[in-house]
Design an enzyme around this catalytic site. Structure first.
Site, PDB file in Angstrom:
ATOM      1  N   PRO A 317    -105.318  59.376  74.066  1.00 56.21           N
ATOM      2  CA  PRO A 317    -103.866  59.534  74.110  1.00 56.21           C
ATOM      3  C   PRO A 317    -103.187  58.293  74.661  1.00 56.21           C
ATOM      4  O   PRO A 317    -103.704  57.627  75.558  1.00 56.21           O
ATOM      5  CB  PRO A 317    -103.683  60.712  75.069  1.00 56.21           C
ATOM      6  CG  PRO A 317    -104.852  60.588  76.006  1.00 56.21           C
ATOM      7  CD  PRO A 317    -105.991  60.091  75.148  1.00 56.21           C
ATOM      8  N   CYS A 391     -78.813  40.311  63.872  1.00 56.37           N
ATOM      9  CA  CYS A 391     -78.118  40.033  62.621  1.00 56.37           C
ATOM     10  C   CYS A 391     -78.778  40.767  61.455  1.00 56.37           C
ATOM     11  O   CYS A 391     -79.297  40.154  60.522  1.00 56.37           O
ATOM     12  CB  CYS A 391     -78.085  38.525  62.377  1.00 56.37           C
ATOM     13  SG  CYS A 391     -76.886  38.034  61.122  1.00 56.37           S
ATOM     14  N   TYR A 421     -94.533  52.112  72.472  1.00 60.83           N
ATOM     15  CA  TYR A 421     -94.286  51.373  71.229  1.00 60.83           C
ATOM     16  C   TYR A 421     -92.908  50.743  71.147  1.00 60.83           C
ATOM     17  O   TYR A 421     -92.434  50.445  70.049  1.00 60.83           O
ATOM     18  CB  TYR A 421     -94.555  52.262  70.013  1.00 60.83           C
ATOM     19  CG  TYR A 421     -95.989  52.730  69.966  1.00 60.83           C
ATOM     20  CD1 TYR A 421     -97.006  51.853  69.606  1.00 60.83           C
ATOM     21  CD2 TYR A 421     -96.340  54.022  70.337  1.00 60.83           C
ATOM     22  CE1 TYR A 421     -98.326  52.266  69.600  1.00 60.83           C
ATOM     23  CE2 TYR A 421     -97.660  54.434  70.334  1.00 60.83           C
ATOM     24  CZ  TYR A 421     -98.650  53.550  69.961  1.00 60.83           C
ATOM     25  OH  TYR A 421     -99.962  53.947  69.968  1.00 60.83           O
TER      26      TYR A 421
END
Length: 474
Positions: A317, A391, A421
């Site tokens: 995990p 951008c 993440y």
């Protein structure tokens, strides 16, 4: 400017207009998150206002107590599930979710091993004094240098991904006069219910040996002088809410385990990780205790049918431990109501970060939540899209959320469930420096990863004389 909520197709079906746009939904925010008497968000007993003042924004905030509690909870769940079948469990923290020296120390102190998948992650784990024997090394294309480092360090297992790697690793270990314990990575063929890019066990992808190839690979591993085949490994994907895919993969892997055990002991069956978390009120992941019981029961049942003992089961995990412990704080720069149709308006709330610190919406269409962090508001909720300063029109942090209609420049905005993440995938796109990571616990805050600076970016540019030696010099 205040923009009232509007109904219609702009909001996803799971997102309803909240009764209170200041409320922190349980299961999405760290357990200790709350608001002080002034309505300011607190994390680990530290106010968002103090965090902005001391560390600036954007800033990743990580609740240490939450990480530790989740590590203990996951280890306890799988240990209890295997003990019911007279078995044992190993739990490795998946470093790819988020890794730094302090994280290594926290999870190892709570009894977990470390799963790494690059030479850099291995170096961090070793620098933080992780026990090499409790490190597992993954990766579909480990370099010779990375394998050399793993063998030299004495890592407990290398998860081998290809025939080429079998030969390469054996040569390295044999030259050093050792036998390196290995697990074979096997693609079980289970199609996980997750985003295509997060599914890792279907047939047409880069990881591991196909089920039909595994017996030949195992035989070769047992022939090679530098290797000791100790088990099998499977991983079906990431951000998975239920157990059906895990149970099917476990059944297939037990069948392969039984077949290969006829030619020699295989002590370990690693069933991977990928357990999902809630990023929004629309997410409903199964509790880790339920997942542990159902996965282990499936493996044990298959072993019983075949008359073999349950091997030591291992799990990896990452997100479920660190993800819910993280909150990213941003400062609002501009607020822009945009007519999305003749009848509907969406508020674009621009913050001082974006896809550079959280690219998951751009990569996977991942959904997130957001709340005002510097105050509460009685304004009517407005449908908002939280966007960054990069951008790209796809520079979206939170695609759809109801925020108080008086959200304004200078407000602090908090996005929960960003512990996994986000830092790991961060970039300095547009030369925007990456944020720091700040740990909070019991009312105290400290940086555990420092903020990247413009000077850091310039120092890497070989065309700029910053006084720092370039590669190969000094």
């Amino acid at each position: 400017m205040s923009v009232a909520a509007s109904s219609g197709s702009l909001a996803p079906s799971w997102l309803g207009v909240p009764a209170d746009a200041n409320a922190l939904a349980a299961g999405v925010w760290p357990a200790a998150a709350g608001r002080d008497a002034d309505g300011v968000l607190t994390l680990g007993g530290v106010s968002a206002a103090e965090l902005r003042e001391r560390f600036g924004t954007p800033v990743y905030v990580l609740d240490e107590s939450e990480v530790r509690a989740r590590a203990r909870r996951v280890l306890g769940a799988f240990s209890a599930a295997t003990a019911r079948h007279a078995g044992r469990a190993r739990v490795y923290y998946a470093g790819k979710a988020f890794l730094c020296a302090e994280i290594v120390r926290w999870v190892t102190q709570e009894g977990l091993g470390i799963d790494v998948c690059s030479g850099g992650e291995l170096a961090v784990a070793l620098a933080a004094d992780a026990d090499p024997e409790r490190i597992g090394f993954h990766g579909n294309n480990k370099s010779v240098a990375e394998l050399e480092a793993a063998v030299a360090a004495g890592v407990g297992s290398v998860v081998v991904d290809s025939r080429i790697e079998l030969e390469r690793l054996s040569a390295i270990a044999d030259r050093r006069g050792v036998r390196q314990p290995v697990l074979l990575r096997v693609s079980s063929g289970v199609h996980a219910e997750t985003h295509e890019f997060l599914a890792t066990a279907h047939e047409d992808q880069k990881f591991g040996f196909a089920l039909a190839e595994a017996p030949e690979a195992a035989a070769r591993a047992r022939e090679l002088p530098g290797l000791e085949l100790v088990g099998l490994h499977a991983h079906i994907g990431s951000q998975i809410f239920g157990s059906s895919g895990f149970r099917e993969s476990a059944a297939r892997m037990v069948e392969l385990h039984a077949q290969l055990s006829a030619d020699g002991e295989l002590a370990v069956l690693n069933l991977g990780g990928g357990f999902g978390i809630a990023h929004t009120v629309g997410d409903d992941p199964a509790p880790i205790e339920q997942l542990a019981d159902e996965i282990v029961d499936a493996a044990a049942q298959e072993c019983e049918v075949r008359g073999i003992p349950l091997p030591e089961l291992a799990f990896e995990p990452g997100r479920v431990i660190v993800g819910p412990a993280g909150v990213t704080l941003y400062e609002v720069g501009t607020v822009k109501p945009v007519a999305a149709s003749d009848e509907q308006t969406r508020v674009y709330v621009s913050v001082d970060g974006g896809m550079g610190d959280n690219p998951r919406h751009a990569l996977y269409g991942a959904d997130y939540s957001a709340r005002l962090a510097s105050r509460t508001s009685d304004a009517e909720p407005a449908l908002a899209r939280v966007v960054g300063k990069h951008c790209e029109s796809g520079d979206i942090v939170v695609d759809a959320e109801y925020l108080p209609g008086d959200v304004a420049p200078g407000d602090l905005l908090a996005v929960p469930a960003t512990g996994a993440y986000c830092f790991s995938l961060a970039s300095d796109y547009n030369f925007v420096p990456r944020p720091p990571v700040v740990a909070v616990r019991d009312g105290a805050a400290r940086a555990i990863v420092r903020r990247e600076t413009i000077a850091d970016l310039l120092a890497r540019d070989a065309g700029i004389d910053t006084g720092s030696p370039t590669e190969g010099e000094g």
